[in-house]
Structures are given as structure tokens and as C-alpha cells.
Motif scaffolding. Sequence first.
Motif, short mmCIF file in Angstrom:
data_model
loop_
_atom_site.label_atom_id
_atom_site.label_comp_id
_atom_site.label_asym_id
_atom_site.label_seq_id
_atom_site.Cartn_x
_atom_site.Cartn_y
_atom_site.Cartn_z
N PHE A 278 0.83 -1.20 0.00
CA PHE A 278 0.00 0.00 0.00
C PHE A 278 0.86 1.26 0.00
CE2 PHE A 278 -2.63 3.19 2.27
CZ PHE A 278 -3.62 3.32 1.32
N ASP A 279 1.95 1.25 0.77
CA ASP A 279 2.87 2.40 0.80
C ASP A 279 3.49 2.62 -0.58
OD1 ASP A 279 2.32 2.75 3.48
OD2 ASP A 279 4.18 1.81 4.16
N MET A 280 3.89 1.54 -1.24
CA MET A 280 4.46 1.65 -2.59
C MET A 280 3.42 2.18 -3.56
SD MET A 280 6.64 -1.82 -3.00
CE MET A 280 8.19 -2.06 -2.17
N GLU A 281 2.20 1.70 -3.44
CA GLU A 281 1.12 2.16 -4.32
C GLU A 281 0.88 3.66 -4.14
OE1 GLU A 281 -3.64 1.36 -4.99
OE2 GLU A 281 -2.50 -0.04 -3.77
N LEU A 282 0.80 4.12 -2.91
CA LEU A 282 0.60 5.55 -2.64
C LEU A 282 1.75 6.38 -3.19
CD1 LEU A 282 -0.75 5.58 1.03
CD2 LEU A 282 -2.01 6.04 -1.07
N TRP A 283 2.97 5.90 -3.01
CA TRP A 283 4.14 6.62 -3.51
C TRP A 283 4.09 6.73 -5.03
CZ3 TRP A 283 8.32 5.62 -6.65
CH2 TRP A 283 9.36 6.54 -6.59
N CYS A 284 3.78 5.62 -5.70
CA CYS A 284 3.71 5.63 -7.17
C CYS A 284 2.63 6.58 -7.67
CB CYS A 284 3.46 4.22 -7.71
SG CYS A 284 4.90 3.14 -7.65
N ASN A 285 1.49 6.58 -7.01
CA ASN A 285 0.42 7.51 -7.40
C ASN A 285 0.87 8.96 -7.25
OD1 ASN A 285 -2.16 6.31 -8.29
ND2 ASN A 285 -1.94 5.14 -6.41
N ALA A 286 1.59 9.25 -6.18
CA ALA A 286 2.06 10.61 -5.96
C ALA A 286 3.13 11.02 -6.97
CB ALA A 286 2.61 10.76 -4.53
N GLN A 287 3.99 10.08 -7.34
CA GLN A 287 5.10 10.40 -8.25
C GLN A 287 4.70 10.36 -9.72
OE1 GLN A 287 7.81 11.59 -6.79
NE2 GLN A 287 6.73 11.08 -4.90
N PHE A 288 3.91 9.36 -10.11
CA PHE A 288 3.65 9.09 -11.51
C PHE A 288 2.20 9.34 -11.94
CE2 PHE A 288 6.78 5.72 -10.13
CZ PHE A 288 7.90 6.46 -10.48
N GLY A 289 1.35 9.71 -11.00
CA GLY A 289 -0.06 9.90 -11.30
C GLY A 289 -0.82 8.59 -11.17
N PRO A 290 -2.14 8.67 -11.22
CA PRO A 290 -2.95 7.45 -11.04
C PRO A 290 -2.82 6.51 -12.24
CG PRO A 290 -4.34 9.31 -11.61
CD PRO A 290 -2.96 9.85 -11.43
N THR A 291 -3.06 5.24 -11.97
CA THR A 291 -3.09 4.26 -13.05
C THR A 291 -4.43 4.38 -13.78
OG1 THR A 291 -4.03 2.56 -11.61
CG2 THR A 291 -1.64 2.62 -11.78
N PHE B 128 4.88 -4.12 -10.15
CA PHE B 128 4.74 -2.76 -10.64
C PHE B 128 5.35 -2.75 -12.04
CE2 PHE B 128 4.56 -2.30 -6.10
CZ PHE B 128 3.60 -1.32 -5.92
N TRP B 129 4.63 -2.17 -12.99
CA TRP B 129 5.04 -2.14 -14.39
C TRP B 129 5.30 -0.69 -14.78
CZ3 TRP B 129 3.96 -6.55 -17.81
CH2 TRP B 129 3.47 -7.65 -17.13
N PHE B 130 6.50 -0.40 -15.29
CA PHE B 130 6.87 0.96 -15.66
C PHE B 130 7.23 1.02 -17.13
CE2 PHE B 130 7.96 0.48 -11.16
CZ PHE B 130 7.21 1.50 -10.63
N ARG B 131 6.65 1.97 -17.84
CA ARG B 131 6.95 2.15 -19.25
C ARG B 131 8.35 2.74 -19.43
NH1 ARG B 131 3.72 2.99 -24.17
NH2 ARG B 131 5.39 3.02 -25.70
N SER B 132 8.74 3.63 -18.55
CA SER B 132 10.00 4.34 -18.65
C SER B 132 11.04 3.72 -17.72
CB SER B 132 9.77 5.80 -18.26
OG SER B 132 10.96 6.43 -17.90
N GLU B 133 12.25 3.54 -18.25
CA GLU B 133 13.34 3.05 -17.41
C GLU B 133 13.68 4.06 -16.32
OE1 GLU B 133 17.61 0.77 -17.90
OE2 GLU B 133 16.62 1.61 -19.67
N ALA B 134 13.49 5.34 -16.60
CA ALA B 134 13.75 6.38 -15.58
C ALA B 134 12.78 6.22 -14.41
CB ALA B 134 13.62 7.76 -16.20
N ASP B 135 11.50 5.92 -14.68
CA ASP B 135 10.54 5.70 -13.59
C ASP B 135 10.92 4.46 -12.78
OD1 ASP B 135 9.18 7.94 -14.42
OD2 ASP B 135 7.52 6.84 -15.35
N LEU B 136 11.37 3.41 -13.47
CA LEU B 136 11.84 2.22 -12.77
C LEU B 136 13.00 2.58 -11.85
CD1 LEU B 136 12.17 -0.89 -12.30
CD2 LEU B 136 13.70 -0.85 -14.28
N SER B 137 13.95 3.34 -12.35
CA SER B 137 15.11 3.74 -11.55
C SER B 137 14.69 4.54 -10.32
CB SER B 137 16.09 4.56 -12.39
OG SER B 137 16.62 3.76 -13.42
N TRP B 138 13.75 5.44 -10.52
CA TRP B 138 13.25 6.25 -9.40
C TRP B 138 12.61 5.34 -8.34
CZ3 TRP B 138 9.58 11.02 -10.24
CH2 TRP B 138 9.66 11.86 -9.15
N PHE B 139 11.83 4.38 -8.78
CA PHE B 139 11.21 3.42 -7.86
C PHE B 139 12.30 2.64 -7.10
CE2 PHE B 139 9.49 -0.71 -6.76
CZ PHE B 139 8.25 -0.41 -6.22
#
Length: 82
Positions: free
Chosen positions: A34-47, A66-77
Motif C-alpha cells: 500500500f505504501d508503494m502504491e501511494l508513492w507511485c500515485n504521488a510520483q507518476f499519477g494514477p493508473t 509494478f510495471w513501468f513504461r520508462s526506465e527512468a521511472d523504474l530507476s526512481w522506484f
Amino acid sequence: MELALSESRVSGSRYHTVNPNANWDPYWYNQGWFDMELWCNAQFGPTPNDGVWTPGARWYMNNSKFWFRSEADLSWFLLRWG
């Protein structure tokens, strides 16, 4: 916690995936994800509302990954949770 990395495709688009493996710790299963989900929503917007059925979305949560289109988003995660 281990983060298993892989790549896969959704509607022909390449995605970088992360499967957080917490050895099924009950705390992690309930709170950590849940913490990861909230963080992703805050950083990358809602799914997308329809999950993985929207082609080209920036990120998804599906199949315990967690599936990321951008390698930069993966790195940030990975910097945040790795």
C-alpha cells in the motif's frame, strides 16, 4: 526485501517490471504494498481505471508487480524502495 526485475509487454509496448518479494511477511503484504502504491500515485499519477487494458500507460500494478513504461521511472522506484 528483494526486488525481482524483469521486462514484459503490454499491448506490444515494453515495460520494466518490479516484483517486491517480502517473503509474504503479513506486515509488508498489508502495509508495504500500500505504501508503494501511494508513492507511485504521488510520483507518476494514477493508473488507468481499466488497469492493464489501457495501451501505453505510464505505469500499472498487476500480477504482484509494478510495471513501468520508462526506465527512468523504474530507476526512481528502485532508488526509493531498493
